[in-house]
Scaffold this motif. Structure first.
Motif, mmCIF file in Angstrom:
data_model
loop_
_atom_site.group_PDB
_atom_site.id
_atom_site.type_symbol
_atom_site.label_atom_id
_atom_site.label_comp_id
_atom_site.label_asym_id
_atom_site.label_seq_id
_atom_site.Cartn_x
_atom_site.Cartn_y
_atom_site.Cartn_z
ATOM 1 N N VAL A 84 -21.322 -28.440 123.055
ATOM 2 C CA VAL A 84 -22.530 -29.216 122.376
ATOM 3 C C VAL A 84 -21.556 -30.002 121.594
ATOM 4 N N ALA A 85 -21.678 -28.899 120.038
ATOM 5 C CA ALA A 85 -21.558 -29.338 118.837
ATOM 6 C C ALA A 85 -20.065 -27.963 118.175
ATOM 7 N N GLY A 86 -19.376 -28.845 117.194
ATOM 8 C CA GLY A 86 -18.810 -28.115 116.623
ATOM 9 C C GLY A 86 -18.845 -28.301 114.517
ATOM 10 N N GLY A 87 -17.508 -27.581 114.798
ATOM 11 C CA GLY A 87 -17.930 -28.058 112.990
ATOM 12 C C GLY A 87 -16.827 -29.682 112.700
ATOM 13 N N LYS A 88 -16.298 -29.920 111.720
ATOM 14 C CA LYS A 88 -14.902 -30.656 111.228
ATOM 15 C C LYS A 88 -13.913 -30.794 112.133
ATOM 16 N N ASN A 89 -13.282 -29.591 112.248
ATOM 17 C CA ASN A 89 -11.680 -29.130 112.822
ATOM 18 C C ASN A 89 -11.847 -30.336 113.433
ATOM 19 N N ASP A 114 -22.704 -23.192 123.391
ATOM 20 C CA ASP A 114 -23.355 -24.688 122.837
ATOM 21 C C ASP A 114 -22.856 -25.198 121.405
ATOM 22 N N ILE A 115 -22.393 -24.143 120.818
ATOM 23 C CA ILE A 115 -22.156 -24.311 119.229
ATOM 24 C C ILE A 115 -20.642 -23.704 119.188
ATOM 25 N N VAL A 116 -19.034 -24.428 118.913
ATOM 26 C CA VAL A 116 -18.446 -23.573 118.046
ATOM 27 C C VAL A 116 -17.426 -24.426 117.062
ATOM 28 N N THR A 117 -17.540 -23.097 115.783
ATOM 29 C CA THR A 117 -16.771 -23.115 114.634
ATOM 30 C C THR A 117 -16.106 -22.903 114.599
ATOM 31 N N THR A 118 -15.588 -21.272 114.064
ATOM 32 C CA THR A 118 -14.186 -20.775 114.434
ATOM 33 C C THR A 118 -13.879 -21.048 115.532
ATOM 34 N N GLY A 119 -14.291 -20.837 116.883
ATOM 35 C CA GLY A 119 -13.831 -20.297 117.982
ATOM 36 C C GLY A 119 -13.159 -18.567 118.766
ATOM 37 N N ALA A 120 -13.693 -18.294 117.308
ATOM 38 C CA ALA A 120 -13.697 -16.740 117.906
ATOM 39 C C ALA A 120 -14.269 -16.150 118.576
ATOM 40 N N GLY A 135 -24.479 -15.608 111.631
ATOM 41 C CA GLY A 135 -24.853 -13.853 110.050
ATOM 42 C C GLY A 135 -23.780 -12.916 109.565
ATOM 43 N N SER A 136 -22.234 -13.334 110.381
ATOM 44 C CA SER A 136 -21.398 -12.677 110.076
ATOM 45 C C SER A 136 -20.449 -13.073 109.203
ATOM 46 N N GLY A 137 -20.594 -13.914 108.489
ATOM 47 C CA GLY A 137 -19.547 -14.647 107.890
ATOM 48 C C GLY A 137 -18.454 -15.433 108.332
ATOM 49 N N GLY A 138 -17.004 -15.105 107.605
ATOM 50 C CA GLY A 138 -16.122 -15.331 107.591
ATOM 51 C C GLY A 138 -15.490 -16.037 108.550
ATOM 52 N N ALA A 139 -14.278 -16.333 108.919
ATOM 53 C CA ALA A 139 -13.542 -16.698 109.765
ATOM 54 C C ALA A 139 -13.286 -14.945 110.519
ATOM 55 N N PHE A 155 -20.438 -33.508 119.673
ATOM 56 C CA PHE A 155 -21.361 -34.254 118.050
ATOM 57 C C PHE A 155 -20.327 -32.838 116.986
ATOM 58 N N TYR A 156 -20.864 -33.607 115.661
ATOM 59 C CA TYR A 156 -20.423 -32.682 114.951
ATOM 60 C C TYR A 156 -21.736 -32.259 114.609
ATOM 61 N N TYR A 157 -22.072 -30.319 114.552
ATOM 62 C CA TYR A 157 -22.799 -29.500 114.430
ATOM 63 C C TYR A 157 -23.472 -29.893 112.760
ATOM 64 N N GLU A 158 -24.318 -30.856 113.156
ATOM 65 C CA GLU A 158 -25.357 -31.659 111.494
ATOM 66 C C GLU A 158 -25.961 -32.264 111.782
ATOM 67 N N ASN A 159 -26.797 -32.627 110.919
ATOM 68 C CA ASN A 159 -27.996 -33.235 110.635
ATOM 69 C C ASN A 159 -28.643 -33.019 112.607
ATOM 70 N N TYR A 160 -29.393 -33.839 113.248
ATOM 71 C CA TYR A 160 -30.456 -34.200 114.454
ATOM 72 C C TYR A 160 -29.305 -32.799 115.239
ATOM 73 N N VAL A 161 -28.181 -33.379 115.164
ATOM 74 C CA VAL A 161 -27.874 -32.510 115.972
ATOM 75 C C VAL A 161 -28.179 -30.962 116.715
ATOM 76 N N ARG A 162 -27.938 -30.183 114.826
ATOM 77 C CA ARG A 162 -28.301 -29.036 114.113
ATOM 78 C C ARG A 162 -29.768 -29.137 114.932
ATOM 79 N N ASP A 163 -30.653 -29.646 114.138
ATOM 80 C CA ASP A 163 -32.208 -29.014 114.677
ATOM 81 C C ASP A 163 -32.557 -29.088 115.794
ATOM 82 N N SER A 164 -31.849 -29.632 116.364
ATOM 83 C CA SER A 164 -31.742 -30.404 118.289
ATOM 84 C C SER A 164 -31.273 -29.058 119.024
#
Length: 216
Positions: free
Chosen positions: A211-216, A183-189, A150-154, A59-68
């Protein structure tokens, strides 16, 4: 459906794990969400993560997936882990991924005590059962650093997790192909830091699954 199940369903009607609407016949995911959730056409992320050979998520981390996922992490809805693992298992099957052992990105002891469970661990354990694969805690979090959200950018996220993880069972890591769950991967750090620990102990390959990640 047994009488007790009928009574429980009447008192505590089942809600969709994503949109949280009431469902029919005890379904854990409603028909609309199965059709309309922001699922990735290709579960393999283009995101390049150091020490990780491949990253997959449904999944993308947005909408109902993010809420869930927020309800799962902060409202105690542990039963969602089984539902998420079903989607992960499908992605793993589609991408023909195999592994020797499954592990997860762990919480710190302080955060575990506060939450009462480790959300990535529950998903990993459910997935391991469905894949008939060994699941073991191979990494521990030694520093209770601030949350990544809450830690900021990559660059700041990378610095925030630097050196906060350590190997628990090096002899169980050496030569193994390891699937690590979050559960979530965004920058992958975060997953990169954990994968680096595994590689230093001799892992032959580390594959990440979330389960979900960003747009990459």
């Amino acid at each position: 459906m047994k009488l007790l199940d009928c009574i429980l369903e009447f008192i505590y009607p089942t809600r969709c794990a994503f949109c949280h609407c009431l469902t029919e016949n005890g379904e854990k995911v409603c028909d609309r969400c199965r059709r309309e959730l922001p699922q990735r056409r290709n579960p393999v992320l283009e995101l390049r993560i150091p020490y990780v050979s491949k990253t997959i998520c449904p999944f993308y981390y947005e909408n109902y997936v993010r809420d869930s996922l927020l309800r799962y992490k902060f409202d105690g809805l542990r039963a969602y882990a089984e539902i998420y693992s079903e989607f992960l298992a499908k992605c793993i099957d589609e991408t023909a991924i195999s592994c020797d052992i499954i592990t997860w990105v762990p919480l710190s002891k302080k955060r575990y005590r506060k939450r009462g469970y480790d959300q990535a661990q529950l998903i990993a354990e459910n997935l391991a059962r469905s894949m008939n694969t060994e699941c073991e805690k191979l990494i521990e979090k030694t520093v209770n650093n601030p949350a990544q959200s809450g830690s900021g950018g990559a660059a700041k996220r990378k610095a925030n997790v630097k050196g906060v993880y350590a190997a628990l069972e090096p002899e169980h890591i050496r030569g193994k192909r390891i699937l690590i769950i979050d559960d979530i991967v965004t920058t992958g750090a975060t997953v990169s830091e954990c994968a680096g620990v595994l590689h230093k102990c001799g892992a032959s390959e580390v594959i990440a699954c979330a389960v979900a990640g960003g747009k990459n």
